[in-house]
Design a protein around this motif. Structure first.
Motif, PDB file in Angstrom:
ATOM      1  N   UNK A   1      14.241 -15.267  85.120  1.00 15.90           N
ATOM      2  CA  UNK A   1      15.354 -14.682  85.869  1.00 15.90           C
ATOM      3  C   UNK A   1      16.636 -14.606  85.046  1.00 15.90           C
ATOM      4  N   UNK A   2      16.570 -15.018  83.784  1.00 17.14           N
ATOM      5  CA  UNK A   2      17.779 -15.047  82.954  1.00 17.14           C
ATOM      6  C   UNK A   2      18.336 -13.648  82.752  1.00 17.14           C
ATOM      7  N   UNK A   3      17.491 -12.677  82.456  1.00 19.08           N
ATOM      8  CA  UNK A   3      17.986 -11.322  82.197  1.00 19.08           C
ATOM      9  C   UNK A   3      18.571 -10.695  83.461  1.00 19.08           C
TER      10      UNK A   3
ATOM     11  N   UNK B   1      21.014 -18.418  78.619  1.00 19.03           N
ATOM     12  CA  UNK B   1      20.487 -17.553  77.558  1.00 19.03           C
ATOM     13  C   UNK B   1      20.994 -18.009  76.188  1.00 19.03           C
ATOM     14  N   UNK B   2      22.263 -18.424  76.114  1.00 18.63           N
ATOM     15  CA  UNK B   2      22.796 -18.950  74.856  1.00 18.63           C
ATOM     16  C   UNK B   2      22.051 -20.192  74.405  1.00 18.63           C
ATOM     17  N   UNK B   3      21.683 -21.051  75.336  1.00 19.32           N
ATOM     18  CA  UNK B   3      20.906 -22.243  74.975  1.00 19.32           C
ATOM     19  C   UNK B   3      19.512 -21.861  74.495  1.00 19.32           C
ATOM     20  N   UNK B   4      18.894 -20.859  75.135  1.00 26.03           N
ATOM     21  CA  UNK B   4      17.565 -20.415  74.694  1.00 26.03           C
ATOM     22  C   UNK B   4      17.623 -19.793  73.299  1.00 26.03           C
ATOM     23  N   UNK B   5      18.695 -19.051  73.028  1.00 27.12           N
ATOM     24  CA  UNK B   5      18.861 -18.484  71.677  1.00 27.12           C
ATOM     25  C   UNK B   5      18.997 -19.613  70.669  1.00 27.12           C
ATOM     26  N   UNK B   6      19.762 -20.648  71.029  1.00 25.97           N
ATOM     27  CA  UNK B   6      19.939 -21.788  70.132  1.00 25.97           C
ATOM     28  C   UNK B   6      18.623 -22.528  69.906  1.00 25.97           C
ATOM     29  N   UNK B   7      17.814 -22.628  70.942  1.00 30.04           N
ATOM     30  CA  UNK B   7      16.506 -23.295  70.807  1.00 30.04           C
ATOM     31  C   UNK B   7      15.572 -22.467  69.927  1.00 30.04           C
ATOM     32  N   UNK B   8      15.594 -21.144  70.090  1.00 32.66           N
ATOM     33  CA  UNK B   8      14.663 -20.302  69.340  1.00 32.66           C
ATOM     34  C   UNK B   8      15.108 -20.031  67.906  1.00 32.66           C
ATOM     35  N   UNK B   9      16.327 -20.388  67.558  1.00 25.68           N
ATOM     36  CA  UNK B   9      16.799 -20.159  66.185  1.00 25.68           C
ATOM     37  C   UNK B   9      15.966 -20.937  65.154  1.00 25.68           C
TER      38      UNK B   9
END
Length: 134
Positions: free
Chosen positions: A67-69, A83-91
């Motif tokens: 549901x983030x998007x 979403x910013x946290x997910x980007x940080x995790x996937x980096x």
């Protein structure tokens, strides 16, 4: 296959991931402060940690990944932060994927196996294990 500079690509992906993450988190905080509410919670409810998991306090587990998007398109600050946290995790995961590609190019089978194991453990821990937790 054309040889590529792995270190330059890894450096660029780390910088890009951290900058994108910061932008989304800062945007989320600004949206929360301007709109004074997020995902149906007021700022005072989010800031109150005394109510516990069954109360009105907003936890990251209450924001499902699928549901983030939708939340981002609705300009909801909590979803921008998530979403910013997910980007940080996937980096760093992206770094492992880039390293895996470079090992495949070099045909270094030991490190291909090790990188594949690391990716499997990361995705298993992030996507499967939380479903078994109470």
């Amino acid at each position: 296959m054309k040889h590529f500079d792995v270190y330059r690509i890894i450096s660029a992906s780390l910088r890009t991931g951290v900058i994108l993450s910061m932008l989304f988190i800062i945007s989320g905080v600004v949206l929360m402060m301007v709109m004074r509410t997020t995902d149906g919670y007021t700022i005072s409810q989010i800031a109150d940690y005394s109510q516990g998991p069954s109360g009105h306090t907003l936890y990251s587990s209450l924001i499902p990944l699928n549901q983030v998007f939708t939340g981002i398109f609705q300009l909801d600050g909590a979803f921008y932060i998530a979403f910013g946290l997910w980007v940080l995790i996937f980096t760093p995961i992206t770094v492992v994927i880039i390293a895996l590609i470079s090992f495949i190019e070099a045909k270094n089978y030991l490190y291909i196996a090790l990188s594949s194991c690391v990716l499997f453990v990361l995705f298993f821990a992030m996507l499967v294990v939380p479903h078994f937790l109470p």
